[in-house]
Design a protein around this motif. Structure first.
Motif, PDB file in Angstrom:
ATOM      1  N   SER A 258      38.034  -4.655  23.552  1.00  0.00           N
ATOM      2  CA  SER A 258      39.361  -5.070  23.106  1.00  0.00           C
ATOM      3  C   SER A 258      39.328  -6.549  22.717  1.00  0.00           C
ATOM      4  CB  SER A 258      40.380  -4.828  24.221  1.00  0.00           C
ATOM      5  OG  SER A 258      39.990  -5.496  25.400  1.00  0.00           O
ATOM      6  N   PRO A 259      40.363  -7.061  22.055  1.00  0.00           N
ATOM      7  CA  PRO A 259      40.353  -8.457  21.599  1.00  0.00           C
ATOM      8  C   PRO A 259      40.244  -9.484  22.727  1.00  0.00           C
ATOM      9  CG  PRO A 259      42.052  -7.219  20.448  1.00  0.00           C
ATOM     10  CD  PRO A 259      41.538  -6.326  21.536  1.00  0.00           C
ATOM     11  N   ASN A 260      40.609  -9.100  23.965  1.00  0.00           N
ATOM     12  CA  ASN A 260      40.533 -10.065  25.060  1.00  0.00           C
ATOM     13  C   ASN A 260      39.208  -9.993  25.810  1.00  0.00           C
ATOM     14  OD1 ASN A 260      40.976  -7.603  26.283  1.00  0.00           O
ATOM     15  ND2 ASN A 260      42.433  -8.376  27.780  1.00  0.00           N
ATOM     16  N   VAL A 261      38.235  -9.309  25.236  1.00  0.00           N
ATOM     17  CA  VAL A 261      36.880  -9.251  25.792  1.00  0.00           C
ATOM     18  C   VAL A 261      35.919  -9.853  24.781  1.00  0.00           C
ATOM     19  CG1 VAL A 261      35.015  -7.757  26.597  1.00  0.00           C
ATOM     20  CG2 VAL A 261      37.390  -7.209  27.184  1.00  0.00           C
ATOM     21  N   ILE A 262      35.246 -10.924  25.172  1.00  0.00           N
ATOM     22  CA  ILE A 262      34.374 -11.672  24.263  1.00  0.00           C
ATOM     23  C   ILE A 262      32.933 -11.572  24.749  1.00  0.00           C
ATOM     24  CG2 ILE A 262      34.031 -13.855  23.053  1.00  0.00           C
ATOM     25  CD1 ILE A 262      36.837 -12.591  22.733  1.00  0.00           C
ATOM     26  N   MET A 263      32.059 -11.059  23.890  1.00  0.00           N
ATOM     27  CA  MET A 263      30.643 -10.949  24.223  1.00  0.00           C
ATOM     28  C   MET A 263      29.956 -12.290  23.947  1.00  0.00           C
ATOM     29  SD  MET A 263      30.669  -7.822  25.220  1.00  0.00           S
ATOM     30  CE  MET A 263      28.947  -7.403  25.415  1.00  0.00           C
ATOM     31  N   CYS A 264      29.427 -12.879  25.003  1.00  0.00           N
ATOM     32  CA  CYS A 264      28.783 -14.199  24.893  1.00  0.00           C
ATOM     33  C   CYS A 264      27.446 -14.177  25.634  1.00  0.00           C
ATOM     34  CB  CYS A 264      29.674 -15.295  25.457  1.00  0.00           C
ATOM     35  SG  CYS A 264      31.299 -15.441  24.698  1.00  0.00           S
ATOM     36  N   GLY A 265      26.620 -13.209  25.317  1.00  0.00           N
ATOM     37  CA  GLY A 265      25.354 -13.060  26.024  1.00  0.00           C
ATOM     38  C   GLY A 265      24.429 -14.244  25.874  1.00  0.00           C
ATOM     39  N   GLY A 266      23.820 -14.658  27.001  1.00  0.00           N
ATOM     40  CA  GLY A 266      22.891 -15.784  26.990  1.00  0.00           C
ATOM     41  C   GLY A 266      23.535 -17.098  27.354  1.00  0.00           C
ATOM     42  N   LEU A 267      24.595 -17.056  28.178  1.00  0.00           N
ATOM     43  CA  LEU A 267      25.297 -18.292  28.560  1.00  0.00           C
ATOM     44  C   LEU A 267      24.380 -19.262  29.306  1.00  0.00           C
ATOM     45  CD1 LEU A 267      28.728 -16.830  29.749  1.00  0.00           C
ATOM     46  CD2 LEU A 267      28.318 -18.211  27.707  1.00  0.00           C
TER      47      LEU A 267
END
Length: 514
Positions: A258-267
């Protein structure tokens, strides 16, 4: 007069800018487990948030606060005595039992330990008073699937919170999920499942649907925050304003979000630093390159037979050198260097590194992806089996059974992965995709956190999260259709009976007339 007007305009502009700064600058409370693998990704995000004029204060244990400062990182922190009491011995026990081929799993001990930690944390009145005095506006909270703990403190402090974590839970976000094509969390399946695997995957999904919120089955708000409005455990869990997922399709499978879930792999990924002189000397001695061997910070030892199998395989692979995180002392055995701790990220980024032998923890896999290093996976517990399956499926390396391998098998696998260009090309291509993006993972996370701080959650939050569970799962619709069908069938049956009765009467009347 003109000069006075210009001065007035400049003054008013400055006041407006200062007012805008005061509105935009927010104090953020960071509540994540005091473990380096949990802290490092958020440290990188907080560094980027400073560019948006936001400040963050970490809730840390005494030991973790000391470690961060020894790393030369400047951080605002509040020490929580309840964090000082966290013990990792239960995780060490799980790993030890796995390595010693034990079939038991201390589930109840894990649940009890989690419950005790959460209770100590949620009743830490001294911490609550300290955080209350800081006047925070938002919180960044660790999200553990199915476990409710740090969200309680955010609710107690009346702080809207952002979730951050490595795992995506479609049930939490109320996103349609197809178990025929998407593996359930930690199942270890790929997206190319057999019929039997699809059956098991569907059963796992159903089990996740009915699982209760841990560590306690009772209502935690009524127990720990009786002064606040009563909401259910699931409502509290679902009240996040944004969720940052430390995940990526490069080491996972496509997911509906959904729009309130942001994939930011590798933080937690970062550039490699130069090695210390003595370690650089050992690396330069290698003929064809080096292999990094690390099973995470928790695994300090393994059964002697297993260790000897590893060392024998390393000695047989003469043209490569090995740096193995093991034990409490520094030892050099032939082409193998044993270290109690090693700079994993810096070694993976070294030009002579050819291979990474890993337990497949998410952070370790991302570091290998970042630097483009093929892997041999020896998964042990938790999500590591699923990560190892993905590594093999995507051609980044090979997965092996840590309880069932020989020295010759390991030698053959090392030579295959280190020399076969297919593995190197596959992970290099993924690494190039990772680096080609216009924002780093931490920059992307900071951008979205700032966005939701400035504009609120209403533009990003799907209505499905706030629906009653029976409405989302369409229980009321199915019930309505079922009742309608039953009533329709019943009315049709009555109609047939009535028609039959009328026909029967007509026959009787005709019979009497005859």
């Amino acid at each position: 007069m003109k000069f006075g007007c210009q001065r007035l305009i400049k003054t008013m502009t400055l006041i407006c800018l200062l007012y805008a700064y005061a509105v935009e600058c927010k104090k953020i409370d960071v509540i994540v487990p005091p473990l380096w693998s949990n802290i490092l990704p958020v440290l990188n995000v907080v560094k980027e948030l400073k560019k948006y004029s936001h400040s963050a204060t970490f809730v840390l244990s005494t030991a973790m606060d000391k470690k961060i400062r020894m790393e030369g990182i400047s951080v605002q922190s509040v020490i929580a005595k309840s964090f000082d009491n966290i013990s990792m011995d239960i995780v060490t026990q799980v790993v030890a039992e796995k390595l010693n081929r034990s079939k038991s799993f201390p589930f109840y001990q894990i649940l009890e330990r989690a419950s005790k930690h959460c209770h100590n944390f949620m009743t830490d009145d001294e911490l609550f008073q300290l955080l209350s005095s800081e006047k925070f506006a938002y919180a960044i909270v660790a999200n553990a699937p199915g476990i409710l703990c740090y969200e309680i403190l955010a609710y107690k402090l009346s702080l809207p919170f952002v979730f951050i974590g490595a795992h995506y839970d479609s049930l939490l976000n109320r996103i349609p999920f197809n178990p025929a094509t998407t593996p359930v969390l930690w199942s270890g399946f790929t997206d190319k499942m057999t019929f039997a695997q699809r059956v098991l995957n569907s059963l796992f999904y159903i089990i996740q649907l009915i699982k209760p919120t841990m560590p306690s089955f009772e209502n935690l708000v009524s127990k720990y925050v009786p002064e606040k409005p009563l909401i259910s455990n699931s409502e509290l869990k679902n009240s996040f304003i944004l969720q940052i997922i430390d995940g990526d399709f490069l080491i996972d499978y496509p997911l509906l979000t959904s729009p309130n879930v942001i994939m930011c792999g590798g933080l937690g990924t970062r550039s490699a630093k130069p090695l210390t002189s003595w370690l650089e000397t050992f690396v330069k001695k290698s003929i064809e390159g080096i292999v990094i061997v690390s099973f995470g910070s928790i695994i300090k030892s393994c059964p002697e037979q297993m260790l000897n199998t590893f060392l024998l395989a390393f000695q047989k692979t003469k043209r490569l050198s090995f740096i193995f995180q093991y034990g409490d002392d520094k030892k050099e055995i032939g082409n193998t260097l044993l270290l109690p701790w090693l700079p994993q990220n810096d070694l993976l980024g070294h030009v002579k590194t050819k291979l990474f032998i890993t337990h497949c923890g998410k952070s370790s896999v991302f570091e290998a992806l970042y630097h483009g290093i093929p892997m041999i996976g020896f998964p042990i517990v938790h999500d590591q089996g699923a990560n190892a399956a993905i590594i093999e499926d995507k051609g980044y390396g090979i997965s092996m059974d840590i309880l069932n391998f020989s020295a010759d098998e390991l030698v053959k696998t090392i030579e295959n992965v280190a020399s076969n260009k297919t593995f190197k090309n596959n992970i290099n291509a993924a690494s190039e995709i990772f680096h080609s993006r216009p924002q780093t993972p931490s920059q992307r996370a900071a951008y979205w956190i700032d966005l939701v701080i400035r504009y609120g959650k209403q533009h990003f939050r799907p209505s499905s999260i706030d629906m009653p569970w029976y409405s989302y799962y369409m229980i009321d619709i199915y019930l309505f259709i079922t009742v309608g069908l039953v009533l329709g069938f019943y009315c049709f049956k009555l109609f047939l009976n009535l028609c039959s009765l009328i026909c029967h009467r007509k026959k009787n009347v005709k019979g009497k007339q005859d």
